[in-house]
Design a protein around this motif. Sequence first.
Motif, short mmCIF file in Angstrom:
data_model
loop_
_atom_site.label_atom_id
_atom_site.label_comp_id
_atom_site.label_asym_id
_atom_site.label_seq_id
_atom_site.Cartn_x
_atom_site.Cartn_y
_atom_site.Cartn_z
N LYS A 57 0.86 -1.20 0.00
CA LYS A 57 0.00 0.00 0.00
C LYS A 57 0.89 1.24 0.00
CE LYS A 57 -2.92 2.34 3.40
NZ LYS A 57 -1.97 3.44 3.55
N GLY A 58 0.40 2.29 -0.62
CA GLY A 58 1.16 3.53 -0.58
C GLY A 58 1.08 4.13 0.82
N GLY A 59 2.14 4.85 1.23
CA GLY A 59 2.10 5.51 2.53
C GLY A 59 1.14 6.70 2.48
N ASP A 60 0.61 7.08 3.60
CA ASP A 60 -0.33 8.21 3.64
C ASP A 60 0.43 9.54 3.61
OD1 ASP A 60 -2.33 6.37 3.94
OD2 ASP A 60 -2.29 6.47 6.15
N GLY A 61 -0.21 10.53 3.01
CA GLY A 61 0.33 11.89 3.12
C GLY A 61 0.03 12.40 4.52
N ASP A 94 3.84 21.84 5.93
CA ASP A 94 5.07 21.14 5.55
C ASP A 94 4.90 19.62 5.59
OD1 ASP A 94 5.05 20.54 8.23
OD2 ASP A 94 7.07 21.29 8.66
N GLY A 95 3.65 19.17 5.36
CA GLY A 95 3.40 17.71 5.41
C GLY A 95 3.82 17.05 4.11
N GLY A 96 4.67 16.04 4.21
CA GLY A 96 5.19 15.38 3.01
C GLY A 96 4.27 14.27 2.51
N ASP A 97 4.60 13.77 1.34
CA ASP A 97 3.81 12.70 0.70
C ASP A 97 4.22 11.34 1.25
OD1 ASP A 97 2.96 14.75 -0.83
OD2 ASP A 97 4.02 14.13 -2.66
N GLY A 98 3.30 10.39 1.12
CA GLY A 98 3.65 9.01 1.47
C GLY A 98 4.47 8.39 0.34
N GLY A 99 5.27 7.39 0.68
CA GLY A 99 6.05 6.71 -0.36
C GLY A 99 5.18 5.67 -1.05
N SER A 100 5.57 5.26 -2.27
CA SER A 100 4.74 4.27 -2.96
C SER A 100 5.01 2.86 -2.41
CB SER A 100 4.97 4.33 -4.46
OG SER A 100 6.33 4.35 -4.73
N GLY A 101 3.98 2.04 -2.51
CA GLY A 101 4.11 0.65 -2.04
C GLY A 101 4.96 -0.15 -3.02
N HIS A 150 0.78 20.10 -0.77
CA HIS A 150 0.20 20.21 -2.11
C HIS A 150 -1.07 21.04 -2.17
CE1 HIS A 150 2.72 17.22 -4.12
NE2 HIS A 150 2.78 16.65 -2.93
N PHE A 151 -1.65 21.26 -1.02
CA PHE A 151 -2.96 21.91 -1.04
C PHE A 151 -2.88 23.39 -0.70
CE2 PHE A 151 -3.58 17.41 -0.38
CZ PHE A 151 -4.57 17.12 -1.29
N LYS A 152 -1.66 23.86 -0.63
CA LYS A 152 -1.46 25.28 -0.28
C LYS A 152 -1.84 26.15 -1.48
CE LYS A 152 2.98 26.74 -0.28
NZ LYS A 152 4.33 26.91 0.26
N SER A 153 -2.56 27.21 -1.25
CA SER A 153 -2.87 28.13 -2.35
C SER A 153 -3.01 29.52 -1.74
CB SER A 153 -4.19 27.71 -3.02
OG SER A 153 -5.24 27.93 -2.10
N SER A 154 -3.23 30.52 -2.59
CA SER A 154 -3.29 31.88 -2.06
C SER A 154 -4.49 32.06 -1.15
CB SER A 154 -3.33 32.88 -3.22
OG SER A 154 -4.42 32.55 -4.04
N THR A 155 -5.53 31.25 -1.39
CA THR A 155 -6.72 31.40 -0.56
C THR A 155 -6.74 30.42 0.60
OG1 THR A 155 -7.85 29.92 -2.04
CG2 THR A 155 -8.20 32.27 -2.42
N ASN A 156 -5.89 29.44 0.55
CA ASN A 156 -5.86 28.46 1.64
C ASN A 156 -4.42 28.26 2.09
OD1 ASN A 156 -6.21 26.47 3.45
ND2 ASN A 156 -7.03 24.94 2.01
N ARG A 157 -4.02 29.10 3.05
CA ARG A 157 -2.62 29.04 3.47
C ARG A 157 -2.38 28.04 4.58
NH1 ARG A 157 -0.49 35.07 3.07
NH2 ARG A 157 -1.43 35.51 1.06
N THR A 158 -3.48 27.56 5.14
CA THR A 158 -3.30 26.55 6.20
C THR A 158 -4.11 25.30 5.86
OG1 THR A 158 -5.06 27.60 7.43
CG2 THR A 158 -2.80 28.14 8.09
N PRO A 159 -3.79 24.70 4.77
CA PRO A 159 -4.59 23.53 4.36
C PRO A 159 -4.41 22.39 5.35
CG PRO A 159 -2.59 23.66 3.07
CD PRO A 159 -2.62 24.89 3.91
N ARG A 160 -5.53 21.75 5.64
CA ARG A 160 -5.45 20.59 6.52
C ARG A 160 -5.71 19.31 5.74
NH1 ARG A 160 -4.75 22.43 11.46
NH2 ARG A 160 -5.17 24.66 11.63
N GLN A 161 -5.87 19.47 4.43
CA GLN A 161 -6.14 18.26 3.65
C GLN A 161 -4.86 17.45 3.42
OE1 GLN A 161 -6.84 21.42 2.58
NE2 GLN A 161 -8.42 21.35 0.99
N PHE A 162 -5.06 16.20 3.29
CA PHE A 162 -3.99 15.30 2.83
C PHE A 162 -4.72 14.10 2.25
CE2 PHE A 162 -4.42 11.92 5.93
CZ PHE A 162 -5.09 12.56 6.96
N THR A 163 -4.07 13.24 1.52
CA THR A 163 -4.77 12.04 1.02
C THR A 163 -4.06 10.79 1.55
OG1 THR A 163 -3.49 11.94 -1.02
CG2 THR A 163 -5.56 13.17 -1.10
N TYR A 164 -4.84 9.74 1.60
CA TYR A 164 -4.29 8.45 2.05
C TYR A 164 -3.58 7.76 0.87
CZ TYR A 164 -7.07 9.00 6.25
OH TYR A 164 -7.59 9.48 7.42
N GLY A 165 -2.67 6.89 1.21
CA GLY A 165 -2.03 6.12 0.16
C GLY A 165 -3.01 5.14 -0.46
#
Length: 342
Positions: free
Chosen positions: A15-19, A35-42, A129-144
């Motif tokens: 399984k891929g690691g979670d972001g 500064d949340g990094g991506d998960g590694g691939s399985g 990855h979810f940082k944008s000018s309108t969302n400077r504190t994104p709390r989103q991330f995706t699962y692997g």
Amino acid sequence: MKFIDEATIQVHAGKGGDGVASFRREKFIPKGGPDGGDGGSGGSIYAMADRNINTLIDYRFARVYRAKNGQNGRGSDCYGKGADDIVLRMPVGTVVKNIHTGKVVADLTRHQQKVLLAKGGAGGLGNLHFKSSTNRTPRQFTYGEAGQECELKLELKVLADVGLLGMPNAGKSTLIRAVSAARPKVADYPFTTLRPNLGVVRIDHNRSFVMADIPGLIEGAAEGAGLGHRFLRHLSRTLLLLHVVDMAPLDEAVDSVHEAHALIDELRKYDAALLAKPRWLILNKIDMLPENQRHSACKAFVQKLNWTGRYFMLSALTGEGCRQMTYALMDYLEQHQSSASD
Ligand SMILES: Nc1nc2c(ncn2[C@@H]2O[C@H](COP(=O)(O)OP(=O)(O)OP(=O)(O)O)[C@@H](O)[C@H]2O)c(=O)[nH]1
Ligand SMILES: [Mg+2]
């Protein structure tokens, strides 16, 4: 080593690691940002053809293969480490099929050919990855993503140009010994050969072909008599079959014509495609017949069998007639090989 030509395995890619959602927190740096990094691939699982392996025996013992999961991402821009792939080495000639769909996943015909069996899941995305000018504190991330998994059937079909076919004791192994460097056991009892043997027949320095000797076949093989007919699988990739007949059976009650018909019936029961392959008749052991009767005996045999194809009279034991047969085979293969591989 025991010869095994089929096996069933399960492969589970990692399984891929979670972001991760994380924010930079340091003294004197307020509002550090995501500064949340991506998960590694399985890890993925591959099959690779290896000419140094000639049986599937390893896959009889270890049936489940699991690649590792990718690591999860972490804060401070740390990406998770991808997991290592697993490479399963198999003999050249292995066909890998998905058990449930019947689909061929890999047909390994070349040394070092590598085919993906189960893909590892992609790593999830960190909140970076979810940082944008309108969302400077994104709390989103995706699962692997999950890794692929499947159940596979491995079947080894040896790669040969010419296949030998015949009742036990017809002299198949003696013939392959006569024309190649292969050294299968020869003996005067049935079912001496228990596994396929390959021999390279060299005509001259740059002309050669591969011959396969398989265990003998008897009447009723389709119903399991003798060693059954599963070894016929190894003839499925040949261009031409040689039907070897014993012209001087030890037991005088044996009717060679009846046996030849019985063998052709077994071919028919096994697979119409194999029956349709070009087939030459090899009338073996002519050294046992008086010289002045050889031609007439062979002619009578061919007529009784209603054989209209090509045939050769020879002695695998003395080598008489073998050279002529190998040259004819080479010519035939050279004429038909290129069109078959187109
Ligand atoms: N005289 C004579 N004997 C032969 C000839 N070819 C084979 N034989 C003998 O026949 C017997 C069987 O030979 P094999 O080569 O083991 O036969 P096979 O077809 O491989 O038999 P299986 O492996 O049991 O299917 C042995 O005793 C051989 O020496 C031949 O051309 N002439
Ligand atoms: Mg044999």
